[in-house]
Design a protein around this motif. Structure first.
Motif, mmCIF file in Angstrom:
data_model
loop_
_atom_site.group_PDB
_atom_site.id
_atom_site.type_symbol
_atom_site.label_atom_id
_atom_site.label_comp_id
_atom_site.label_asym_id
_atom_site.label_seq_id
_atom_site.Cartn_x
_atom_site.Cartn_y
_atom_site.Cartn_z
ATOM 1 N N PRO A 14 7.065 -4.019 -4.537
ATOM 2 C CA PRO A 14 5.038 -4.356 -3.271
ATOM 3 C C PRO A 14 6.388 -5.936 -2.450
ATOM 4 C CG PRO A 14 5.817 -4.905 -5.706
ATOM 5 C CD PRO A 14 6.512 -3.981 -6.058
ATOM 6 N N LEU A 15 6.949 -6.616 -2.974
ATOM 7 C CA LEU A 15 7.023 -7.595 -2.137
ATOM 8 C C LEU A 15 7.908 -6.892 -0.127
ATOM 9 C CD1 LEU A 15 8.667 -10.918 -4.437
ATOM 10 C CD2 LEU A 15 6.541 -10.398 -2.482
ATOM 11 N N PHE A 16 9.099 -6.004 -0.654
ATOM 12 C CA PHE A 16 10.182 -5.431 0.104
ATOM 13 C C PHE A 16 8.909 -4.678 1.512
ATOM 14 C CE2 PHE A 16 12.580 -1.617 1.605
ATOM 15 C CZ PHE A 16 13.538 -2.304 2.335
ATOM 16 N N CYS A 17 7.843 -3.548 0.509
ATOM 17 C CA CYS A 17 7.565 -3.565 0.898
ATOM 18 C C CYS A 17 5.860 -4.099 1.828
ATOM 19 C CB CYS A 17 6.551 -1.957 0.232
ATOM 20 S SG CYS A 17 7.710 -0.589 -0.574
ATOM 21 N N LEU A 18 5.934 -5.396 1.346
ATOM 22 C CA LEU A 18 5.119 -6.230 2.177
ATOM 23 C C LEU A 18 5.769 -6.506 3.733
ATOM 24 C CD1 LEU A 18 1.931 -7.467 1.533
ATOM 25 C CD2 LEU A 18 3.392 -8.947 0.958
ATOM 26 N N PHE A 19 7.077 -6.791 2.720
ATOM 27 C CA PHE A 19 7.667 -7.379 3.998
ATOM 28 C C PHE A 19 7.869 -7.002 5.440
ATOM 29 C CE2 PHE A 19 12.021 -7.751 6.187
ATOM 30 C CZ PHE A 19 11.908 -8.696 6.869
ATOM 31 N N ILE A 20 8.033 -5.065 5.064
ATOM 32 C CA ILE A 20 7.835 -3.700 5.859
ATOM 33 C C ILE A 20 6.688 -4.032 6.564
ATOM 34 C CG2 ILE A 20 8.238 -1.328 6.178
ATOM 35 C CD1 ILE A 20 10.653 -1.799 4.150
ATOM 36 N N LEU A 21 6.075 -3.969 5.949
ATOM 37 C CA LEU A 21 5.073 -4.175 6.606
ATOM 38 C C LEU A 21 4.407 -5.030 7.294
ATOM 39 C CD1 LEU A 21 2.924 -1.053 3.870
ATOM 40 C CD2 LEU A 21 3.862 -0.949 5.801
ATOM 41 N N ALA A 22 4.105 -5.804 7.088
ATOM 42 C CA ALA A 22 3.449 -7.409 7.379
ATOM 43 C C ALA A 22 4.187 -7.398 8.519
ATOM 44 C CB ALA A 22 3.455 -8.276 6.300
ATOM 45 N N PHE A 23 6.009 -7.621 9.084
ATOM 46 C CA PHE A 23 6.314 -8.547 10.222
ATOM 47 C C PHE A 23 6.181 -7.093 11.630
ATOM 48 C CE2 PHE A 23 7.977 -10.923 6.742
ATOM 49 C CZ PHE A 23 8.163 -11.890 7.444
ATOM 50 N N PRO A 24 6.025 -7.536 12.154
ATOM 51 C CA PRO A 24 5.471 -7.142 13.552
ATOM 52 C C PRO A 24 7.432 -6.550 14.552
ATOM 53 C CG PRO A 24 5.344 -9.085 14.788
ATOM 54 C CD PRO A 24 5.206 -8.857 12.503
ATOM 55 N N LEU A 25 7.305 -5.038 14.474
ATOM 56 C CA LEU A 25 8.751 -5.117 14.149
ATOM 57 C C LEU A 25 8.354 -3.689 15.955
ATOM 58 C CD1 LEU A 25 9.697 -2.828 11.583
ATOM 59 C CD2 LEU A 25 10.351 -5.242 12.233
ATOM 60 N N PRO A 26 9.158 -3.031 15.897
ATOM 61 C CA PRO A 26 9.367 -2.630 17.870
ATOM 62 C C PRO A 26 9.045 -0.655 17.271
ATOM 63 C CG PRO A 26 11.827 -3.534 17.418
ATOM 64 C CD PRO A 26 10.643 -3.782 16.498
ATOM 65 N N LYS A 27 7.893 -0.018 18.210
ATOM 66 C CA LYS A 27 7.396 0.556 17.220
ATOM 67 C C LYS A 27 8.034 1.523 16.762
ATOM 68 C CE LYS A 27 3.915 3.185 20.236
ATOM 69 N NZ LYS A 27 2.650 3.899 21.120
ATOM 70 N N LYS A 28 8.935 1.955 17.645
ATOM 71 C CA LYS A 28 9.929 3.055 16.193
ATOM 72 C C LYS A 28 10.137 2.608 14.820
ATOM 73 C CE LYS A 28 13.576 6.504 16.832
ATOM 74 N NZ LYS A 28 14.479 6.639 17.704
ATOM 75 N N LEU A 29 10.322 1.117 14.863
ATOM 76 C CA LEU A 29 10.906 1.300 13.540
ATOM 77 C C LEU A 29 9.259 0.706 12.375
ATOM 78 C CD1 LEU A 29 13.429 -1.888 14.642
ATOM 79 C CD2 LEU A 29 14.370 0.306 13.400
ATOM 80 N N GLU A 30 8.259 0.413 13.520
ATOM 81 C CA GLU A 30 7.118 0.157 12.293
ATOM 82 C C GLU A 30 6.661 1.757 12.456
ATOM 83 O OE1 GLU A 30 3.637 -2.734 13.745
ATOM 84 O OE2 GLU A 30 3.803 -0.451 15.235
ATOM 85 N N ARG A 31 6.554 2.530 12.901
ATOM 86 C CA ARG A 31 6.618 3.975 12.296
ATOM 87 C C ARG A 31 7.409 4.166 11.350
ATOM 88 N NH1 ARG A 31 7.674 7.533 17.001
ATOM 89 N NH2 ARG A 31 7.818 5.963 17.891
ATOM 90 N N MET A 32 8.829 3.884 11.026
ATOM 91 C CA MET A 32 10.046 4.507 10.407
ATOM 92 C C MET A 32 9.456 3.974 8.779
ATOM 93 S SD MET A 32 13.320 4.572 12.911
ATOM 94 C CE MET A 32 14.120 4.159 10.599
ATOM 95 N N GLY A 33 8.980 2.627 9.203
ATOM 96 C CA GLY A 33 8.805 1.483 7.701
ATOM 97 C C GLY A 33 7.832 2.323 7.305
ATOM 98 N N THR A 34 6.750 1.871 8.134
ATOM 99 C CA THR A 34 5.587 2.811 7.260
ATOM 100 C C THR A 34 5.694 4.338 6.970
ATOM 101 O OG1 THR A 34 4.252 1.562 9.069
ATOM 102 C CG2 THR A 34 3.383 3.484 7.560
ATOM 103 N N ALA A 35 6.516 5.148 7.299
ATOM 104 C CA ALA A 35 6.598 6.518 6.399
ATOM 105 C C ALA A 35 7.831 6.165 5.622
ATOM 106 C CB ALA A 35 7.552 7.158 7.878
ATOM 107 N N ALA A 36 8.653 5.240 5.327
ATOM 108 C CA ALA A 36 9.465 5.019 4.506
ATOM 109 C C ALA A 36 8.429 4.595 2.939
ATOM 110 C CB ALA A 36 10.221 3.486 4.836
ATOM 111 N N VAL A 37 7.518 3.404 3.208
ATOM 112 C CA VAL A 37 6.847 2.839 2.248
ATOM 113 C C VAL A 37 5.784 4.123 2.067
ATOM 114 C CG1 VAL A 37 4.745 1.501 1.664
ATOM 115 C CG2 VAL A 37 6.720 0.176 3.262
ATOM 116 N N SER A 38 5.536 4.934 2.679
ATOM 117 C CA SER A 38 4.751 6.037 1.707
ATOM 118 C C SER A 38 5.513 6.322 1.229
ATOM 119 C CB SER A 38 4.161 6.271 3.807
ATOM 120 O OG SER A 38 3.290 6.004 4.456
ATOM 121 N N LYS A 39 6.584 7.280 1.819
ATOM 122 C CA LYS A 39 7.491 8.440 0.707
ATOM 123 C C LYS A 39 7.444 7.200 -0.811
ATOM 124 C CE LYS A 39 10.157 10.830 2.615
ATOM 125 N NZ LYS A 39 11.594 11.087 3.468
ATOM 126 N N ILE A 40 7.898 6.095 -0.615
ATOM 127 C CA ILE A 40 7.941 5.397 -1.593
ATOM 128 C C ILE A 40 6.981 5.390 -2.952
ATOM 129 C CG2 ILE A 40 8.178 2.777 -3.139
ATOM 130 C CD1 ILE A 40 9.970 2.372 -0.624
#
Length: 154
Positions: A14-40
């Motif tokens: 959950p800490l890794f997922c929180l890190f991916i979700l909480a930090f503002p990233l470029p649009k493409k990375l944001e979508r990829m991070g959210t999709a990765a967390v959804s997959k997990i």
């Protein structure tokens, strides 16, 4: 054994997922991070006849560990000690209380990550809709300018 799993598995995921979700990233990375967390989170696993998503399995196990730590804390507070084993009993009680707080933090961590995931998913969806709307507005505006230019020439 449960505490080793709690520290090595239940905190880093959950800490890794929180890190991916909480930090503002470029649009493409944001979508990829959210999709990765959804997959997990929403990977379905089969436990005999049951199919359960990984998130709810981890959350249920965290709740079970928390309930167990509550039971142990209540047991340790009921025991009174005197003499030689006084410090040993106090150390056991402090350890049980530490485990209680760790397990409570873990349960809330899973809940927070789930809520942030839901909100981030909504933000990504709204950003993509806003981008599409912006393209439509720009195309309508350019068509309108072309029509006005054509009317001025006539």
């Amino acid at each position: 054994m449960a505490w080793a799993h709690l520290i090595m598995i239940f905190f880093p995921i959950p800490l890794f997922c929180l890190f991916i979700l909480a930090f503002p990233l470029p649009k493409k990375l944001e979508r990829m991070g959210t999709a990765a967390v959804s997959k997990i989170f929403f990977t379905k696993i089969h436990l005999g006849f049951f199919r359960i998503q990984l998130l709810w399995l981890f959350f249920g196990m965290s709740c079970f560990i928390f309930a167990n730590s509550v039971f142990v804390v209540v047991q340790k507070q009921e025991v009174t000690a005197t003499g030689d084993n006084l410090w040993y009993r106090k150390a056991q009680r402090f350890r049980a209380e530490r485990n209680f707080w760790l397990s409570l933090f873990n349960v809330f961590l899973w809940l927070i990550v789930f809520e942030i995931h839901c909100l981030k998913k909504l933000v990504v969806q709204l950003k993509s809709q806003a981008g599409e709307m912006k393209k439509v507005i720009e195309s309508v505006a350019t068509e309108k300018l072309k029509d006005e230019g054509a009317k001025k020439k006539n």
